[in-house]
Design a protein around this motif. Structure first.
Motif, PDB file in Angstrom:
ATOM      1  N   VAL A 110     -46.467  11.315  33.140  1.00 53.80           N
ATOM      2  CA  VAL A 110     -45.411  11.027  34.180  1.00 53.80           C
ATOM      3  C   VAL A 110     -46.122  10.971  35.458  1.00 53.80           C
ATOM      4  O   VAL A 110     -47.056  11.722  35.737  1.00 53.80           O
ATOM      5  N   ARG A 111     -45.883   9.652  36.178  1.00 54.83           N
ATOM      6  CA  ARG A 111     -46.589   9.730  37.486  1.00 54.83           C
ATOM      7  C   ARG A 111     -45.369   9.120  38.403  1.00 54.83           C
ATOM      8  O   ARG A 111     -44.591   8.103  37.811  1.00 54.83           O
ATOM      9  N   ASP A 112     -45.233   9.901  39.488  1.00 55.33           N
ATOM     10  CA  ASP A 112     -44.246   9.570  40.553  1.00 55.33           C
ATOM     11  C   ASP A 112     -42.817   9.230  39.550  1.00 55.33           C
ATOM     12  O   ASP A 112     -42.042   8.446  39.991  1.00 55.33           O
ATOM     13  N   GLY A 113     -42.507  10.193  39.096  1.00 56.59           N
ATOM     14  CA  GLY A 113     -41.262  10.302  38.023  1.00 56.59           C
ATOM     15  C   GLY A 113     -41.052   9.064  37.126  1.00 56.59           C
ATOM     16  O   GLY A 113     -40.139   9.115  36.386  1.00 56.59           O
ATOM     17  N   LYS A 114     -42.208   8.403  36.939  1.00 53.05           N
ATOM     18  CA  LYS A 114     -42.038   7.257  35.795  1.00 53.05           C
ATOM     19  C   LYS A 114     -42.913   7.732  34.681  1.00 53.05           C
ATOM     20  O   LYS A 114     -44.152   7.886  34.730  1.00 53.05           O
ATOM     21  N   ALA A 158     -37.858  10.455  20.387  1.00 47.06           N
ATOM     22  CA  ALA A 158     -37.275  11.736  20.673  1.00 47.06           C
ATOM     23  C   ALA A 158     -38.762  12.580  20.985  1.00 47.06           C
ATOM     24  O   ALA A 158     -38.610  13.371  21.810  1.00 47.06           O
ATOM     25  N   ALA A 159     -39.698  12.613  20.265  1.00 45.35           N
ATOM     26  CA  ALA A 159     -41.015  13.147  20.570  1.00 45.35           C
ATOM     27  C   ALA A 159     -41.462  12.934  22.058  1.00 45.35           C
ATOM     28  O   ALA A 159     -42.008  13.740  22.933  1.00 45.35           O
ATOM     29  N   ILE A 160     -41.636  11.464  22.464  1.00 45.92           N
ATOM     30  CA  ILE A 160     -42.158  11.074  23.849  1.00 45.92           C
ATOM     31  C   ILE A 160     -41.211  11.598  24.839  1.00 45.92           C
ATOM     32  O   ILE A 160     -41.556  12.190  25.746  1.00 45.92           O
ATOM     33  N   ALA A 161     -39.867  11.560  24.724  1.00 45.56           N
ATOM     34  CA  ALA A 161     -39.110  12.090  25.646  1.00 45.56           C
ATOM     35  C   ALA A 161     -39.180  13.577  25.862  1.00 45.56           C
ATOM     36  O   ALA A 161     -39.214  13.780  27.200  1.00 45.56           O
ATOM     37  N   MET A 162     -39.452  14.381  24.751  1.00 45.24           N
ATOM     38  CA  MET A 162     -39.667  15.735  25.035  1.00 45.24           C
ATOM     39  C   MET A 162     -41.115  16.007  25.683  1.00 45.24           C
ATOM     40  O   MET A 162     -41.304  16.611  26.642  1.00 45.24           O
ATOM     41  N   ALA A 163     -42.331  15.019  25.150  1.00 41.34           N
ATOM     42  CA  ALA A 163     -43.396  15.323  25.868  1.00 41.34           C
ATOM     43  C   ALA A 163     -43.337  15.021  27.449  1.00 41.34           C
ATOM     44  O   ALA A 163     -44.004  15.488  28.239  1.00 41.34           O
ATOM     45  N   ALA A 164     -42.445  13.959  27.567  1.00 39.61           N
ATOM     46  CA  ALA A 164     -42.346  13.768  29.087  1.00 39.61           C
ATOM     47  C   ALA A 164     -41.817  14.703  29.957  1.00 39.61           C
ATOM     48  O   ALA A 164     -42.228  14.895  31.178  1.00 39.61           O
ATOM     49  N   GLY A 213     -47.140  19.546  32.235  1.00 47.35           N
ATOM     50  CA  GLY A 213     -48.360  19.139  32.111  1.00 47.35           C
ATOM     51  C   GLY A 213     -48.445  17.540  32.209  1.00 47.35           C
ATOM     52  O   GLY A 213     -49.492  17.188  32.582  1.00 47.35           O
ATOM     53  N   ALA A 214     -47.318  16.977  31.665  1.00 54.33           N
ATOM     54  CA  ALA A 214     -47.227  15.335  31.661  1.00 54.33           C
ATOM     55  C   ALA A 214     -47.389  14.863  33.257  1.00 54.33           C
ATOM     56  O   ALA A 214     -47.742  13.684  33.212  1.00 54.33           O
ATOM     57  N   ARG A 215     -47.119  15.804  33.920  1.00 54.75           N
ATOM     58  CA  ARG A 215     -47.040  15.056  35.539  1.00 54.75           C
ATOM     59  C   ARG A 215     -48.253  15.173  36.252  1.00 54.75           C
ATOM     60  O   ARG A 215     -48.835  14.343  37.066  1.00 54.75           O
ATOM     61  N   VAL A 216     -49.224  16.010  35.717  1.00 55.67           N
ATOM     62  CA  VAL A 216     -50.750  16.089  36.264  1.00 55.67           C
ATOM     63  C   VAL A 216     -51.555  15.747  35.155  1.00 55.67           C
ATOM     64  O   VAL A 216     -52.770  15.349  35.678  1.00 55.67           O
ATOM     65  N   GLY A 217     -51.273  15.760  34.008  1.00 51.45           N
ATOM     66  CA  GLY A 217     -52.492  15.446  32.977  1.00 51.45           C
ATOM     67  C   GLY A 217     -51.847  14.461  31.910  1.00 51.45           C
ATOM     68  O   GLY A 217     -50.804  13.725  32.399  1.00 51.45           O
ATOM     69  N   SER A 218     -51.864  14.681  30.784  1.00 52.59           N
ATOM     70  CA  SER A 218     -51.531  13.784  29.760  1.00 52.59           C
ATOM     71  C   SER A 218     -51.143  14.738  28.754  1.00 52.59           C
ATOM     72  O   SER A 218     -51.661  15.518  28.311  1.00 52.59           O
TER      73      SER A 218
END
Lengths: 114, 412
Positions: A57-61, A89-95, A99-104
């Motif tokens: 997730v970068r810049d809220g996207k 559903a898994a991707i939505a949770m992951a996002a 950590g998704a905002r700064v890493g992967s």
């Protein structure tokens, strides 16, 4: 103390095992599981990286890409084992993982043995 | 007989995507659905010679269902899975010459396109899978269109289907909250397909022209199937139609590339231009234009000019200003500079092009654009050097020939 034991190996080798070798190796894993049954809190085989999806997730996207986590600058920092009805559903949770905002976050399905 | 075969082939091709979509829904398996549908088409060829059913879609659907269930039965029997065998529904095979009339086959193609264009699949896999499943293009045809060996394309398709199955990519139309993002993925795939067909004669011209037609067909289909109108989809469809309208004029009799300024505008397809304009107007009425609508607007200004010299370059440059402001990219900035050169002259455009050197020095069209400006400014030696560099970097044979022609003219 608790420890996470992460298993790294060439997935091609595993995919190309013949039936006898595969049975032998599975037997060894079962033996390991039995020997350390009291210590083991959980564990799973993962599907190969061809089934992996990486979420950032970068810049809220939300950025979703095919394939496993492939950066060398970042290190494994934690994990969640989740139940989800499908990959969306898994991707939505992951996002939603901070950590998704700064890493992967790599989303990898668990291997099921029938 | 061969006429019948051809006619059946055409009918089948037209029905492929719709039938495949509903079979995947029912059986939850891409490969099984594909095999069953191919089986149904084979039965059609064998039996329709004596009369084509009235409801051919219904007939094909019943035949494919029967074929799929047959395959599942064989598989279950091989694995001696009695429970699975018993759970299978009875398949009804339509009689060979039955004039089949059954209820309508539901349209599940929207699910199919969202699954094929799922962001968890690589872009090249999205494109291949969309063309294979929704358009019914054969693996060989897709391989030829994208200039990759057939086994490579076949493997790409297998991998994509395996990932859908193993990773649990759902077969659904995304929920409303996710729709804009997912739709933009679908549009990107359609535009990729279109551009692959549109970018001048790499590979076989015929196949590539077909890609444009397929992209347009799919965009129309998605537009029809969506509940609500989407401005950017109208913009994209308008853009593709307006660009496609120039197809016949873009290549001369010898296969050489013809620049927009030199095209015989009487060869432009008036119907496509008209439809493109209508769609663009509809898109613009819905709110501030997105990148596809802006590109379509630029194409529409070109279409408005009966002769190249009538082109309203001021308006085009203004549209590029908007595009650069809302969706900046070096290539868009380069196109803007080219428009400025027409509106205000090459001297005004050259500094804009030079400012992009760092980002675009490896791009042949940056050198070609710069060369054109230098040529128009009478700086011949610099122009020749820039055309040479563009020629070194260009991959496309038609473009290379064009650059060689320019070089010859300057060195005269």
């Amino acid at each position: 103390m608790q420890y996470l034991l992460l298993i790294y190996e060439g997935e091609k080798r595993f995919a190309n095992l013949n039936k006898a070798d595969l049975t032998a190796e599975m037997g060894e894993y079962r033996a390991f599981g039995k020997e350390f049954a009291s210590a083991i809190q959980g564990g799973n085989a993962l599907q190969p990286t061809s089934a992996a999806t990486t979420v950032r997730v970068r810049d809220g996207k939300r950025l979703t890409t095919d394939g496993p986590f492939a950066e060398t600058k970042e290190q494994l920092g934690g994990y969640y084992l989740v139940e989800a009805k499908d990959l969306d559903a898994a991707i939505a949770m992951a996002a939603q993982i901070p950590g998704a905002r700064v890493g992967s976050v790599e989303v990898r399905p668990i291997q099921k043995f029938s | 007989m061969s006429e019948t075969v051809e006619a059946i082939d055409r009918l089948c091709r037209a029905e492929w995507g719709r039938l495949l979509a509903v079979l995947i829904r029912e059986f939850g398996d891409f490969d099984l659905a594909e095999e069953a549908l191919q089986g149904a088409f084979a039965s059609a060829l064998a039996s329709w010679g004596r009369g084509v059913p009235k409801n051919l879609r219904g007939w094909l659907y019943a035949a494919a269902r029967h074929d799929a269930i047959d395959r599942l039965r064989r598989k279950a029997r091989l694995a001696s899975k009695e429970a699975e065998l018993a759970a299978l529904p009875a398949g009804h095979a339509p009689a060979a010459d039955e004039l089949y009339e059954e209820t309508a086959v539901p349209d599940e193609r929207l699910r199919l396109i969202f699954t094929c264009c799922h962001p968890a699949l690589a872009a090249e896999a999205q494109v291949a899978l969309t063309l294979r499943t929704l358009c019914g293009l054969a693996t060989e045809e897709i391989a030829r269109a994208f200039l990759v060996p057939v086994p490579t394309m076949a493997q790409r398709l297998v991998r994509a289907k395996t990932k859908i199955r193993n990773a649990g990519i759902p077969y659904v139309v995304p929920e409303e909250a996710d729709l804009p993002e997912r739709l933009s993925e679908v549009m990107a795939v359609l535009y990729l397909v279109f551009n692959e067909g549109h970018s001048a004669s790499r590979g076989e011209a015929l196949v590539r022209g077909d890609l444009c037609a397929e992209a347009i067909r799919l965009a129309r289909l998605v537009r029809e199937l969506l509940q609500e109108p989407v401005a950017e989809l109208e913009g994209l469809l308008a853009l593709m139609l307006l660009h496609d309208s120039r197809r016949k004029a873009r290549v001369d009799a010898a296969g050489g590339m013809v620049l927009l300024a030199d095209q015989d505008r009487s060869l432009w397809d008036g119907a496509e231009i008209e439809e493109g304009r209508d769609l663009l107007r509809a898109a613009l009425r819905r709110g501030p234009p997105g990148p596809y609508a802006l590109e379509a607007a630029i194409a529409a200004v070109h279409a408005d000019a009966a002769r190249a010299t009538d082109t309203d370059w001021k308006q085009i440059a203004g549209l590029y200003d908007l595009l650069v402001a809302t969706h900046p990219s070096p290539v868009v900035a380069l196109n803007r500079a080219a428009a400025v050169s027409m509106a205000q002259g090459p001297a005004a455009a050259l500094p804009l092009v030079d400012a992009l050197e760092e980002q675009l020095a490896g791009y042949h069209l940056w050198h070609a654009t710069r060369a054109d400006l230098l040529r128009r400014l009478g700086r011949t030696n610099e122009a020749i050097a820039a055309y040479r560099r563009a020629h070194e970097l260009a991959q496309n044979e038609t473009e290379r020939q064009f650059l060689e022609r320019r070089l010859r003219e300057l060195q005269r």
